[in-house]
Design an enzyme around this catalytic site. Structure first.
Site, PDB file in Angstrom:
ATOM      1  N   LYS A 139      35.769 -89.579-177.226  1.00 24.50           N
ATOM      2  CA  LYS A 139      35.046 -88.854-178.273  1.00 24.50           C
ATOM      3  C   LYS A 139      36.056 -88.073-179.091  1.00 24.50           C
ATOM      4  CE  LYS A 139      31.581 -85.256-179.023  1.00 24.50           C
ATOM      5  NZ  LYS A 139      30.477 -84.499-178.432  1.00 24.50           N
ATOM      6  N   LYS A 171      33.116 -92.839-179.706  1.00 25.26           N
ATOM      7  CA  LYS A 171      32.377 -92.033-180.685  1.00 25.26           C
ATOM      8  C   LYS A 171      33.322 -91.264-181.582  1.00 25.26           C
ATOM      9  CE  LYS A 171      29.410 -88.014-180.908  1.00 25.26           C
ATOM     10  NZ  LYS A 171      28.902 -86.880-180.216  1.00 25.26           N
TER      11      LYS A 171
HETATM   12  C1  PBG Z   1      27.478 -82.201-178.406  1.00 23.73           C
HETATM   13  C2  PBG Z   1      27.319 -83.470-179.190  1.00 23.73           C
HETATM   14  C3  PBG Z   1      27.708 -83.720-180.519  1.00 23.73           C
HETATM   15  C4  PBG Z   1      27.245 -84.996-180.818  1.00 23.73           C
HETATM   16  C5  PBG Z   1      26.624 -85.505-179.684  1.00 23.73           C
HETATM   17  N1  PBG Z   1      26.672 -84.551-178.675  1.00 23.73           N
HETATM   18  C6  PBG Z   1      28.383 -82.858-181.515  1.00 23.73           C
HETATM   19  C7  PBG Z   1      29.684 -82.263-181.255  1.00 23.73           C
HETATM   20  O1  PBG Z   1      30.429 -82.660-180.345  1.00 23.73           O
HETATM   21  O2  PBG Z   1      29.994 -81.313-181.972  1.00 23.73           O
HETATM   22  C8  PBG Z   1      27.392 -85.673-182.154  1.00 23.73           C
HETATM   23  C9  PBG Z   1      26.342 -86.682-182.497  1.00 23.73           C
HETATM   24  C10 PBG Z   1      26.198 -86.999-183.935  1.00 23.73           C
HETATM   25  O3  PBG Z   1      26.944 -86.521-184.820  1.00 23.73           O
HETATM   26  O4  PBG Z   1      25.301 -87.798-184.237  1.00 23.73           O
HETATM   27  N2  PBG Z   1      28.636 -82.121-177.642  1.00 23.73           N
END
Ligand code: PBG
Ligand code: ZN
Length: 331
Positions: A201, A254
């Site tokens: 991520k 992601k």
């Molecule tokens: C929380 C989380 C996020 C997303 C999924 N879980 C945001 C972040 O890490 O700030 C992003 C999902 C999206 O943008 O559709 N940790």
């Protein structure tokens, strides 16, 4: 590779629609799509999210209705996010995240009661929507603590598992969380609960609309000490390998569109199923251009979703899922 003949007639294989359909190397089925849901406290709520047109924050009643409709379309998987609107209900340790009677556990229990094994329930596990500072772990002197945060993440995962989630999906990017979750789940007897790891991520500008939707924006600094540096592909393979070794069942890359190279390299590196998360900013871009009439939305959504499958994704988390099936965009 055998050499091409001097004048290969590659167009022969594209000459009609049924032939193209027969020879398509990639297909995407409704069963591979996961629809995200933002769940709020008040039962009958349904409020639009500005930067995610077509996606609402929903209370339990609206959630049950939406999932029923999606199941009829063939979407059998959900990813649940709990949203706490009232800042007074957040605290530095995100204590509400692990409440066995909290928002997400209640939603899981109701979905399970209503749909039984017909529905695959994934739940996002992270503290950022529950902490007053909006970071994904505990904070001390402006730093996000690693090991001290793991027990809280494991407790949250356990609350979801006990409520009946099929997969808990940790999105925090702290080190060692998969091992911590697996140990806690097994110790509590939740051996059948799987872990969908947000393994690679990246710290991304594409999460903006989500943070509005989930009220989870960091109140100071950013997430770059825990989420990955976007310039690193080899390091992504290390993250995936670590989570596989710690016991993850499904591995996610992601965001998806700007990281198709990572997805393709991940496909070559692991035998675990791979999940692409087509994130909020990617969805918002498509919606904004389509609203202005600048792109053909159906064509672009089809192209994006099939690109994830072609690059190696087995499952795709996407805000487009419901509309793409309703409108036949994947055909
Ligand atoms: C929380 C989380 C996020 C997303 C999924 N879980 C945001 C972040 O890490 O700030 C992003 C999902 C999206 O943008 O559709 N940790
Ligand atoms: Zn988080």
């Amino acid at each position: 590779m055998p050499a091409l003949s001097p004048f290969a007639r590659l167009r022969r294989l594209r000459s009609s629609a049924p032939l193209r359909e027969a020879l398509a190397e990639t297909r995407l089925h409704a069963a591979q799509l996961i629809q995200p849901h933002f769940v709020v406290e008040s039962r009958d709520a349904r409020t639009p999210i500005g930067a995610l047109p077509g996606i609402d924050r929903v209370g339990l009643d609206a959630l049950l209705r939406d999932v029923e409709r999606d199941l009829a379309l063939g979407i059998a998987s959900v990813l649940l996010f709990g949203v706490i609107d009232d800042p007074a209900l957040k605290d530095p340790h995100g204590r509400r995240a692990a409440d066995p009677d909290g928002l997400v556990p209640r939603a899981v229990r109701e979905l399970r009661r209503r749909f039984g094994a017909a529905l695959v329930i994934h739940t996002d596990v992270c503290l950022c929507a529950y902490t007053s500072h909006g970071h994904c772990g505990f904070v001390e002197e402006g730093r996000v603590l690693n090991d001290a945060s793991l027990a809280a993440l494991a407790a949250m995962a356990l609350a979801h598992a006990r409520a009946g989630a099929d997969f808990v999906a940790p999105s925090d990017m702290l080190d060692g969380r998969i091992a911590a979750l697996r140990a806690a789940l097994d110790e509590a007897g939740c051996t059948t609960t799987g872990i969908l790891s947000y393994a690679a991520k990246f710290a991304s500008g594409y999460y903006g609309p989500f943070r509005e939707a989930a009220s989870s924006a960091p109140q100071f600094g950013d997430r770059r000490t825990y989420q990955m540096d976007l310039r690193n592909g080899r390091e992504a393979l290390r993250e995936l390998a670590a989570d596989e070794a710690e016991g993850a069942d499904l591995l996610m890359v992601k965001p998806a569109l700007a990281y198709l190279d990572v997805l393709a390299r991940a496909r070559a590196a692991t035998r675990l199923p791979l999940v692409a998360y087509n994130v909020s900013g990617e969805y918002a871009q498509v919606k904004a251009a389509a609203e202005r009439g600048w792109i053909d939305e159906g064509a672009v959504v089809r192209e994006n979703l099939l690109a994830f499958a072609r690059a190696g994704a087995d499952l795709v988390i996407t805000y487009h899922a419901r509309e793409a099936l309703q409108k036949g965009w994947l055909r």
